[in-house]
Write a protein that holds these residues in place. Structure first.
Motif, mmCIF file in Angstrom:
data_model
loop_
_atom_site.group_PDB
_atom_site.id
_atom_site.type_symbol
_atom_site.label_atom_id
_atom_site.label_comp_id
_atom_site.label_asym_id
_atom_site.label_seq_id
_atom_site.Cartn_x
_atom_site.Cartn_y
_atom_site.Cartn_z
ATOM 1 N N THR A 1 -38.933 27.198 -39.524
ATOM 2 C CA THR A 1 -39.864 28.039 -38.764
ATOM 3 C C THR A 1 -41.274 27.486 -38.759
ATOM 4 O OG1 THR A 1 -40.813 30.221 -38.446
ATOM 5 C CG2 THR A 1 -40.395 29.582 -40.708
ATOM 6 N N ARG A 2 -41.882 27.558 -37.601
ATOM 7 C CA ARG A 2 -43.262 27.124 -37.452
ATOM 8 C C ARG A 2 -44.213 28.317 -37.354
ATOM 9 N NH1 ARG A 2 -43.667 23.911 -32.366
ATOM 10 N NH2 ARG A 2 -41.953 25.176 -31.615
ATOM 11 N N PRO B 1 -44.308 22.131 -40.167
ATOM 12 C CA PRO B 1 -45.264 22.274 -41.278
ATOM 13 C C PRO B 1 -44.588 22.682 -42.581
ATOM 14 C CG PRO B 1 -45.472 24.140 -39.770
ATOM 15 C CD PRO B 1 -44.574 23.120 -39.097
ATOM 16 N N GLU C 1 -30.584 21.875 -29.718
ATOM 17 C CA GLU C 1 -30.074 23.113 -29.104
ATOM 18 C C GLU C 1 -30.256 23.150 -27.590
ATOM 19 O OE1 GLU C 1 -31.714 26.900 -30.744
ATOM 20 O OE2 GLU C 1 -29.864 26.700 -31.934
ATOM 21 N N PHE D 1 -50.724 36.648 -34.698
ATOM 22 C CA PHE D 1 -49.663 36.147 -35.583
ATOM 23 C C PHE D 1 -48.435 35.802 -34.744
ATOM 24 C CE2 PHE D 1 -52.370 38.792 -38.149
ATOM 25 C CZ PHE D 1 -52.469 38.097 -39.343
ATOM 26 N N HIS E 1 -30.599 22.664 -34.486
ATOM 27 C CA HIS E 1 -31.763 23.283 -33.850
ATOM 28 C C HIS E 1 -32.507 22.331 -32.913
ATOM 29 C CE1 HIS E 1 -32.294 27.314 -35.738
ATOM 30 N NE2 HIS E 1 -31.380 26.819 -36.533
ATOM 31 N N VAL E 2 -32.800 21.143 -33.382
ATOM 32 C CA VAL E 2 -33.648 20.271 -32.560
ATOM 33 C C VAL E 2 -32.946 19.855 -31.270
ATOM 34 C CG1 VAL E 2 -34.974 19.442 -34.524
ATOM 35 C CG2 VAL E 2 -33.030 18.107 -33.710
ATOM 36 N N LEU F 1 -48.424 33.277 -21.941
ATOM 37 C CA LEU F 1 -49.893 33.292 -21.882
ATOM 38 C C LEU F 1 -50.386 34.561 -21.186
ATOM 39 C CD1 LEU F 1 -50.840 29.571 -21.134
ATOM 40 C CD2 LEU F 1 -50.977 30.810 -23.299
ATOM 41 N N LYS G 1 -43.945 29.320 -20.915
ATOM 42 C CA LYS G 1 -45.349 29.256 -21.286
ATOM 43 C C LYS G 1 -46.224 30.207 -20.465
ATOM 44 C CE LYS G 1 -49.143 26.123 -22.102
ATOM 45 N NZ LYS G 1 -49.705 24.776 -22.027
ATOM 46 N N ASP G 2 -46.037 30.236 -19.146
ATOM 47 C CA ASP G 2 -46.917 31.052 -18.319
ATOM 48 C C ASP G 2 -46.766 32.543 -18.610
ATOM 49 O OD1 ASP G 2 -47.941 28.801 -17.219
ATOM 50 O OD2 ASP G 2 -47.487 29.317 -15.156
ATOM 51 N N GLU H 1 -46.456 25.928 -29.190
ATOM 52 C CA GLU H 1 -47.055 25.017 -28.209
ATOM 53 C C GLU H 1 -47.984 25.768 -27.256
ATOM 54 O OE1 GLU H 1 -44.080 24.989 -29.261
ATOM 55 O OE2 GLU H 1 -43.142 23.022 -29.157
ATOM 56 N N LEU I 1 -54.899 27.772 -28.262
ATOM 57 C CA LEU I 1 -55.948 28.759 -28.003
ATOM 58 C C LEU I 1 -56.679 29.203 -29.271
ATOM 59 C CD1 LEU I 1 -54.053 31.142 -25.523
ATOM 60 C CD2 LEU I 1 -55.524 29.205 -24.962
ATOM 61 N N LYS J 1 -42.982 18.424 -31.879
ATOM 62 C CA LYS J 1 -43.137 19.659 -32.647
ATOM 63 C C LYS J 1 -43.389 19.252 -34.093
ATOM 64 C CE LYS J 1 -39.843 22.474 -29.984
ATOM 65 N NZ LYS J 1 -40.734 22.917 -28.921
ATOM 66 N N LYS K 1 -52.248 27.727 -16.010
ATOM 67 C CA LYS K 1 -51.280 28.707 -15.510
ATOM 68 C C LYS K 1 -51.074 28.627 -13.989
ATOM 69 C CE LYS K 1 -51.085 32.687 -17.645
ATOM 70 N NZ LYS K 1 -51.286 33.514 -16.469
ATOM 71 N N LEU L 1 -37.404 25.111 -33.816
ATOM 72 C CA LEU L 1 -37.539 23.690 -33.511
ATOM 73 C C LEU L 1 -36.806 23.275 -32.240
ATOM 74 C CD1 LEU L 1 -37.067 22.238 -37.104
ATOM 75 C CD2 LEU L 1 -39.203 22.769 -35.914
ATOM 76 N N ALA L 2 -36.160 24.231 -31.560
ATOM 77 C CA ALA L 2 -35.402 23.881 -30.359
ATOM 78 C C ALA L 2 -36.346 23.620 -29.185
ATOM 79 C CB ALA L 2 -34.437 25.006 -30.015
ATOM 80 N N PRO L 3 -35.896 22.819 -28.224
ATOM 81 C CA PRO L 3 -36.740 22.534 -27.055
ATOM 82 C C PRO L 3 -37.216 23.797 -26.346
ATOM 83 C CG PRO L 3 -34.828 21.088 -27.074
ATOM 84 C CD PRO L 3 -34.628 22.071 -28.189
ATOM 85 N N ASP M 1 -38.097 26.521 -27.694
ATOM 86 C CA ASP M 1 -39.069 27.254 -28.518
ATOM 87 C C ASP M 1 -40.480 26.790 -28.190
ATOM 88 O OD1 ASP M 1 -37.260 28.889 -30.029
ATOM 89 O OD2 ASP M 1 -36.716 27.137 -31.211
ATOM 90 N N LEU M 2 -41.203 27.599 -27.425
ATOM 91 C CA LEU M 2 -42.491 27.153 -26.892
ATOM 92 C C LEU M 2 -43.668 28.008 -27.347
ATOM 93 C CD1 LEU M 2 -41.288 26.485 -23.249
ATOM 94 C CD2 LEU M 2 -41.815 24.790 -25.007
#
Ligand SMILES: [Mg+2]
Ligand SMILES: [Mg+2]
Ligand SMILES: [Mg+2]
Ligand SMILES: [Mg+2]
Lengths: 179, 179, 179, 179, 179, 179
Positions: free
Chosen positions: C136-137, A115, A179, C149, A176-177, C74, C70-71, C104, C109, A112, E144, C96-98, C100-101
């Motif tokens: 936050t990303r 930014p 978690e 957004f 967080h990382v 999407l 993820k699915d 990614e 896209l 990750k 997917k 930043l947690a695992p 949080d996808l």
């Protein structure tokens, strides 16, 4: 909204963290080889980081000095990630010169990207060094469950990054990382 | 710490730099073809850049007007990089419209990204144009030992970028990317 | 310079926009399934966004609650992009947690990245939450002619993003990405 | 199905093509500098290519010898693409050694990858050199409307690639990439 | 080693699969608009695929004809992925011409690449069309939870891909990607 | 042409190599934990590889069994790369199922891709398993001066890869990547 109640987070949070420091400098590496601590290598930026980390009640659990070479740098990062350190910090090699290879070597490993770190670091550096902030590619990301910060090599830069961003946010970041 | 002593750097540094300017505008290209200078193409942004560059004691050594087409843009970039210019600047094509292809065309060529430029440019534009800063993808990077800046097409945008960031930092940038 | 004359743009511009909202929260999804609106899922951030959107004379034309997978994410994005919505907003999963996808899953896209959004969002969050902005990303981009957004999940974060950036710029954004 | 009728294609097709040849070899570059043709640099692979190209009724319109350095290589590619050549071929630097930088330097410029070329080249090399085919990263792609082939440096490799794949397919390739 | 015992797999496996077919052809789209089946659009490749699929006891559950435009293509892919189809197949737009955008549009969505498909397709095409196999960028991947195959537009190409690779492997593929 | 004279290479070449083996299997990991050798974990593929390696006069200097989890896999790869092993081989996790994460985890670390390995492995597997070769994403690359091969988990697959490709080419590979 429970998971964002700061009170609960603060109770859970570790109070103290261990840091891995990697200093990237070909000239110092050629002169000092494999020093055990920043003091053994006239590594002023390393010393500044160590003092700030310890003054905040944390500790440095890993230190390595490496030349500006991708393989040496990756070696150091791998061992730092495998060590007990909670957070990994590199200093040096983030500029725009051909020899500056830190970002090229480490950023592809980021699972990750973070930014906001580079943005905030450059924003806070503006009043110190003005528009020269555009010369640094400082950045951060998460690799294997640990935050990795890539800082410039100058003592002022690492002081600002550590004292104004990384140390104050260490608790949040580590929680967080993982978690 | 020698390599960061400003005094030494200043002595070494070239005082004056040459710039390559590439204006990207399909409408103007259709009207003016291949003008020799911004004045021959009613290229107001090109003129603003040329004036600022010359007023600071630098010079424009390369000028080209191209349409918003990837191949024409790459042609212009390649010749600018091969020319004697120290710094390459494009203006136009950095917005969010389908026809805006500058970033898509040029950013993949960046050997080093300069993330701080886009950040600082948008930060400094905030007071002029407010939150509309999010509409620009202005960015910069290093290609073949030269810094390349991709600016929006408006005269105000190029004025801000040149006078507040690029011209003041030209010396540092040129020295670093060639180091 | 006609294409940047604000008067002409304002006359052309639609006055009112429709938004697609996607809330990403595994815990709420497990409790509420497929609610028709934020009110049916105790989705406080969703409610905040809906209120701000409607208060500005716009409307929410699409709403979906999905888990941090993820699915599912999407799926929701694809249907939002195919819907009549002018702008798509996700909230949650940008940390930043695992688990949080969101970034990614969605950022690959983006046909055009909108780097200024994340920068400006974090800059404006600085006075509210200080250096925690680096956690936050949040980011934005263009997919199939629509701006997307990706916001954090907290009510304060979505309020800031909507009221200070997205709603004020909605007209510009919609016009530009479709231009 | 008209656009795939071979008769029509053949009538349209140019009968003869011009090739740009770039030989990548640090040792030969240090010895011969900037030769005008493969014969002036004991460039055996270059000579083999030139002979095969001319024997098939085509011609070599551009020749350059460069060292294994990214910047020199990109210079040569840029000028070859700007030249009148229909097809660009590099030889050398496609192996697995740290000094082999051809693929790293050129593949990021490919607008379209041509995966079948590398596959077919290695498949056809199998009977000549057996499983050693895995040592070559030969590949091809399209840059600015021209096909670029990156071949290994050995005379046998370039002979196979030119005589068995590139020359027989030159007509198709040139027509397709420009279509 | 149980998970690779073919007997067990075969018992488990669905016997019959549904396919989504997307034909990409600007010329046919302009002539026929939105046909309900390949027969309504003189879509010979579509007809060949449909016949082979049905002859093997499977069925076509989704059909769409789109022009060579990224947005139309993504629309079709999204709806095919959301449909009940087990496997998605596109035909057309995999060549090297500027208008060939299928791979550019779809490959960035692949969560897992299936490199062996393109390799095997080109290898099996060798005896039919010789070295012209290098002109196709046919490829496949997983999006997917569904396999997506991007085939060339010619009837012979889709016949080979369907009858020699995709239909025989349909059972394995569907089971694996969902596993 | 000296550098390609086989005689010279053979004299120089090490006769014997050490291999690191990493077996990726969640089920076996849950049953056997951290075994010292393939024999302690009913790791049939591991045993096949060890026997082939030793029968050819080489040795296994590193062995690890890990579950199908990215972090465990990266740990194992990092330690294998830091070990004395000349070549690193993983087996398992190269399929198309969601749990198959080997390629996703390791391929981003490749400094140089070795495309010919996957191609040749699938080509040689064709006569053993037919078109099912498209189900494997076996691949190879160079990380930190060592070749890394990612093989499927089945005993037949590793036998073919080791006996027909990797062991015969070990000498060439080791010499090239270190050159
Ligand atoms: Mg430095
Ligand atoms: Mg969250
Ligand atoms: Mg076609
Ligand atoms: Mg497996």
């Amino acid at each position: 909204m429970k998971e964002s109640t700061p009170e609960i987070h603060k109770k859970d949070a570790k109070k103290s963290f261990s840091f891995a420091l990697i200093t990237i400098s070909t000239s110092r590496y050629e002169k000092y080889g494999n020093p055990a601590s920043p003091d053994d290598a006239e590594d002023l930026s390393g010393k500044v980081m160590k003092e700030l980390i310890e003054a905040a009640g944390n500790r440095v659990s890993f230190y390595r000095l490496v030349p500006d070479e991708k393989d040496s740098l990756l070696d150091a990062i791998f061992f730092a990630l495998e060590s007990s350190a909670d957070i990994v910090i590199t200093s040096g090699g983030t500029g725009l010169a051909p020899k500056d290879l830190t970002i090229e070597s480490i950023a592809p490993l980021f699972e990750k990207d973070i930014p906001g770190f580079g943005e905030l670091f450059r924003y806070k550096s503006l009043e110190e060094i003005g528009t020269s902030v555009i010369l640094t590619r400082a950045s951060a990301g998460v690799i294997k469950g640990k935050a990795v910060f890539c800082l410039p090599g100058s003592p002022n830069a690492v002081k600002l990054a550590l004292s104004k961003i990384i140390i104050p946010e260490a608790g949040h970041i580590v929680r967080h990382v993982r978690e």
